[in-house]
Design a protein around this motif. Structure first.
Motif, mmCIF file in Angstrom:
data_model
loop_
_atom_site.group_PDB
_atom_site.id
_atom_site.type_symbol
_atom_site.label_atom_id
_atom_site.label_comp_id
_atom_site.label_asym_id
_atom_site.label_seq_id
_atom_site.Cartn_x
_atom_site.Cartn_y
_atom_site.Cartn_z
ATOM 1 N N GLU A 20 0.835 -1.199 0.000
ATOM 2 C CA GLU A 20 0.000 0.000 0.000
ATOM 3 C C GLU A 20 0.870 1.249 0.000
ATOM 4 O O GLU A 20 0.479 2.301 -0.518
ATOM 5 C CB GLU A 20 -0.941 0.006 1.210
ATOM 6 N N GLY A 21 2.078 1.119 0.533
ATOM 7 C CA GLY A 21 3.001 2.251 0.569
ATOM 8 C C GLY A 21 3.394 2.744 -0.816
ATOM 9 O O GLY A 21 3.517 3.956 -1.029
ATOM 10 N N VAL A 22 3.568 1.837 -1.768
ATOM 11 C CA VAL A 22 3.926 2.298 -3.114
ATOM 12 C C VAL A 22 2.733 2.965 -3.790
ATOM 13 O O VAL A 22 2.902 3.899 -4.584
ATOM 14 C CB VAL A 22 4.496 1.156 -3.989
ATOM 15 N N ARG A 23 1.510 2.520 -3.452
ATOM 16 C CA ARG A 23 0.338 3.247 -3.956
ATOM 17 C C ARG A 23 0.250 4.629 -3.320
ATOM 18 O O ARG A 23 -0.159 5.599 -3.962
ATOM 19 C CB ARG A 23 -0.940 2.444 -3.684
ATOM 20 N N ALA A 24 0.630 4.716 -2.048
ATOM 21 C CA ALA A 24 0.655 6.017 -1.384
ATOM 22 C C ALA A 24 1.705 6.931 -2.026
ATOM 23 O O ALA A 24 1.455 8.131 -2.214
ATOM 24 C CB ALA A 24 0.954 5.842 0.106
ATOM 25 N N ALA A 25 2.857 6.371 -2.370
ATOM 26 C CA ALA A 25 3.901 7.165 -3.022
ATOM 27 C C ALA A 25 3.413 7.701 -4.361
ATOM 28 O O ALA A 25 3.672 8.862 -4.718
ATOM 29 C CB ALA A 25 5.158 6.318 -3.210
ATOM 30 N N LEU A 26 2.706 6.858 -5.108
ATOM 31 C CA LEU A 26 2.144 7.274 -6.389
ATOM 32 C C LEU A 26 1.158 8.428 -6.182
ATOM 33 O O LEU A 26 1.215 9.443 -6.900
ATOM 34 C CB LEU A 26 1.435 6.097 -7.051
ATOM 35 N N ALA A 27 0.278 8.294 -5.201
ATOM 36 C CA ALA A 27 -0.730 9.324 -4.939
ATOM 37 C C ALA A 27 -0.095 10.621 -4.455
ATOM 38 O O ALA A 27 -0.467 11.716 -4.889
ATOM 39 C CB ALA A 27 -1.741 8.806 -3.908
ATOM 40 N N GLN A 28 0.888 10.516 -3.562
ATOM 41 C CA GLN A 28 1.510 11.711 -3.006
ATOM 42 C C GLN A 28 2.297 12.469 -4.068
ATOM 43 O O GLN A 28 2.280 13.708 -4.098
ATOM 44 C CB GLN A 28 2.416 11.331 -1.840
ATOM 45 N N TYR A 29 2.974 11.745 -4.954
ATOM 46 C CA TYR A 29 3.738 12.429 -5.999
ATOM 47 C C TYR A 29 2.799 13.162 -6.951
ATOM 48 O O TYR A 29 3.146 14.212 -7.493
ATOM 49 C CB TYR A 29 4.602 11.432 -6.776
ATOM 50 N N ARG A 30 1.614 12.633 -7.151
ATOM 51 C CA ARG A 30 0.647 13.259 -8.047
ATOM 52 C C ARG A 30 -0.125 14.397 -7.392
ATOM 53 O O ARG A 30 -0.782 15.183 -8.071
ATOM 54 C CB ARG A 30 -0.345 12.208 -8.562
ATOM 55 N N ASN A 31 -0.094 14.479 -6.061
ATOM 56 C CA ASN A 31 -0.845 15.518 -5.360
ATOM 57 C C ASN A 31 -0.390 16.913 -5.778
ATOM 58 O O ASN A 31 0.815 17.181 -5.899
ATOM 59 C CB ASN A 31 -0.682 15.386 -3.847
ATOM 60 N N GLY A 70 0.795 20.503 -5.354
ATOM 61 C CA GLY A 70 1.514 21.216 -4.313
ATOM 62 C C GLY A 70 2.373 20.354 -3.417
ATOM 63 O O GLY A 70 2.877 20.836 -2.394
ATOM 64 N N ASN A 71 2.570 19.074 -3.785
ATOM 65 C CA ASN A 71 3.379 18.213 -2.923
ATOM 66 C C ASN A 71 4.862 18.589 -3.033
ATOM 67 O O ASN A 71 5.313 19.080 -4.077
ATOM 68 C CB ASN A 71 3.162 16.747 -3.291
ATOM 69 N N PRO A 72 5.664 18.385 -1.969
ATOM 70 C CA PRO A 72 7.084 18.770 -2.005
ATOM 71 C C PRO A 72 7.956 17.811 -2.802
ATOM 72 O O PRO A 72 9.098 18.155 -3.143
ATOM 73 C CB PRO A 72 7.474 18.749 -0.527
ATOM 74 N N TRP A 73 7.451 16.616 -3.100
ATOM 75 C CA TRP A 73 8.302 15.603 -3.708
ATOM 76 C C TRP A 73 8.724 15.964 -5.124
ATOM 77 O O TRP A 73 9.816 15.617 -5.553
ATOM 78 C CB TRP A 73 7.592 14.251 -3.688
ATOM 79 N N ARG A 74 7.869 16.653 -5.861
ATOM 80 C CA ARG A 74 8.255 17.041 -7.220
ATOM 81 C C ARG A 74 9.491 17.934 -7.208
ATOM 82 O O ARG A 74 10.378 17.805 -8.047
ATOM 83 C CB ARG A 74 7.093 17.749 -7.920
ATOM 84 N N GLY A 130 12.196 15.929 -8.734
ATOM 85 C CA GLY A 130 12.188 16.401 -10.113
ATOM 86 C C GLY A 130 11.175 15.630 -10.932
ATOM 87 O O GLY A 130 10.394 14.836 -10.399
ATOM 88 N N PRO A 131 11.159 15.858 -12.234
ATOM 89 C CA PRO A 131 10.204 15.147 -13.091
ATOM 90 C C PRO A 131 10.388 13.632 -13.005
ATOM 91 O O PRO A 131 11.503 13.128 -13.096
ATOM 92 C CB PRO A 131 10.545 15.666 -14.500
ATOM 93 N N MET A 132 9.306 12.926 -12.812
ATOM 94 C CA MET A 132 9.365 11.471 -12.685
ATOM 95 C C MET A 132 8.077 10.882 -13.243
ATOM 96 O O MET A 132 6.992 11.439 -13.056
ATOM 97 C CB MET A 132 9.534 11.057 -11.223
ATOM 98 N N VAL A 133 8.185 9.739 -13.929
ATOM 99 C CA VAL A 133 7.022 9.030 -14.437
ATOM 100 C C VAL A 133 7.045 7.615 -13.886
ATOM 101 O O VAL A 133 7.969 6.846 -14.179
ATOM 102 C CB VAL A 133 6.990 8.993 -15.979
ATOM 103 N N ILE A 134 6.065 7.276 -13.062
ATOM 104 C CA ILE A 134 5.940 5.921 -12.521
ATOM 105 C C ILE A 134 5.137 5.106 -13.523
ATOM 106 O O ILE A 134 3.988 5.423 -13.819
ATOM 107 C CB ILE A 134 5.256 5.937 -11.145
ATOM 108 N N ARG A 135 5.757 4.070 -14.057
ATOM 109 C CA ARG A 135 5.139 3.263 -15.116
ATOM 110 C C ARG A 135 4.408 2.034 -14.591
ATOM 111 O O ARG A 135 3.431 1.587 -15.199
ATOM 112 C CB ARG A 135 6.218 2.813 -16.106
ATOM 113 N N ALA A 136 4.910 1.447 -13.498
ATOM 114 C CA ALA A 136 4.368 0.163 -13.049
ATOM 115 C C ALA A 136 4.518 0.021 -11.539
ATOM 116 O O ALA A 136 5.459 0.557 -10.941
ATOM 117 C CB ALA A 136 5.074 -0.987 -13.758
ATOM 118 N N ILE A 137 3.582 -0.719 -10.944
ATOM 119 C CA ILE A 137 3.613 -1.019 -9.511
ATOM 120 C C ILE A 137 3.402 -2.520 -9.329
ATOM 121 O O ILE A 137 2.476 -3.096 -9.891
ATOM 122 C CB ILE A 137 2.532 -0.229 -8.759
ATOM 123 N N PHE A 138 4.258 -3.136 -8.525
ATOM 124 C CA PHE A 138 4.143 -4.562 -8.198
ATOM 125 C C PHE A 138 4.013 -4.666 -6.687
ATOM 126 O O PHE A 138 4.922 -4.275 -5.949
ATOM 127 C CB PHE A 138 5.370 -5.329 -8.691
#
Length: 238
Positions: free
Chosen positions: A16-27, A29-33, A37-45
């Motif tokens: 669930e943590g990797v789904r949270a990471a995906l959601a937070q990066y997309r939020n 105003g989040n600080p992670w961007r 920097g620019p990042m594209v998450i293609r797949a989650i296992f």
């Protein structure tokens, strides 16, 4: 490192943590961007993931990425196989873009702990219809091989140059590779694309007789139909 070709994996709460990471990066105003920097998450296992423990008020989904959930059939920790609900919710996502595959692979004989080298005691309290995969001193090499034999091909299929031949491992219309098949047996669910476009829901058997989900007339002959709630391992919202 190419941050436009990223795959994330996580085990247990890390699933669930990797789904949270995906959601937070997309939020917005989040600080992670700014930090990453620019990042594209293609797949989650996800390996034996929990669902609903990180954010009680927010459902975390694997939308917009290729998604695979490995379910240990003899999981004694996340024994409700929470990851099945992650796959179930993909059916609520209509005509998304990009159109990427979703799936689960159930590994018979596998428990929760032996997908983690730090947890060296089996958590399984029994396994109907199959035996636990062999282990020695808290390590199950066969179980580890089921992960290597699925996780690595999944990322090779969907991170970087797409490899459709490797992707067939997760499609139940194709046979399991012999090296994996020699370890145990598997059950696969596979949604090649989310619903809409080339893939439509014809019937979920959840409505009264007369009209199917696809709008077709139907009749009952020679059987009794009883509508029930979904099995407890499935997401009740679907």
């Amino acid at each position: 490192v190419n941050f436009r070709q990223v795959g994330l994996m996580g085990h247990s709460r890390g699933g669930e943590g990797v789904r949270a990471a995906l959601a937070q990066y997309r939020n917005t105003g989040n600080p992670w961007r700014g930090l990453i920097g620019p990042m594209v998450i293609r797949a989650i296992f996800e390996v034996a993931p929990v669902d609903g423990q990180i954010y009680r008020r927010r459902t975390l989904n694997a939308y917009g990425v290729a998604s695979m959930v490995l379910l240990p059939a003899c999981d004694g920790d996340v024994f409700e196989l929470d990851g099945m609900r992650v796959y179930d919710r993909q059916f609520l996502r209509l005509s998304p873009s990009p159109r990427l595959p979703k799936g689960t692979i159930l590994v018979n004989g596998a428990n929760h702990n032996f997908y983690n080298t730090e947890w060296q005691q089996s958590d399984s309290f029994g396994c109907d219809g199959t035996e636990l995969l062999k282990s020695d001193r808290g390590v199950s090499v066969p179980q580890q091989q089921t992960l290597l034999g699925t996780l690595v091909p999944f990322f090779r299929a969907y991170v970087g140059t797409r490899n459709d031949q490797t992707a067939t491992l997760f499609d139940p219309s194709y046979p399991i590779p012999s090296a994996l098949d020699a370890i145990t047996f598997y059950a696969r669910n596979h949604l090649r694309n989310p619903l809409g476009g080339a893939i439509e829901m014809i019937e979920s058997f959840s409505s009264v007789t007369g009209k199917s989900d696809g709008g077709f007339n139907n009749v009952i002959s020679g059987v009794d139909v009883v509508h029930m709630k979904p099995d407890w391992v499935h997401d009740s919202s679907v």
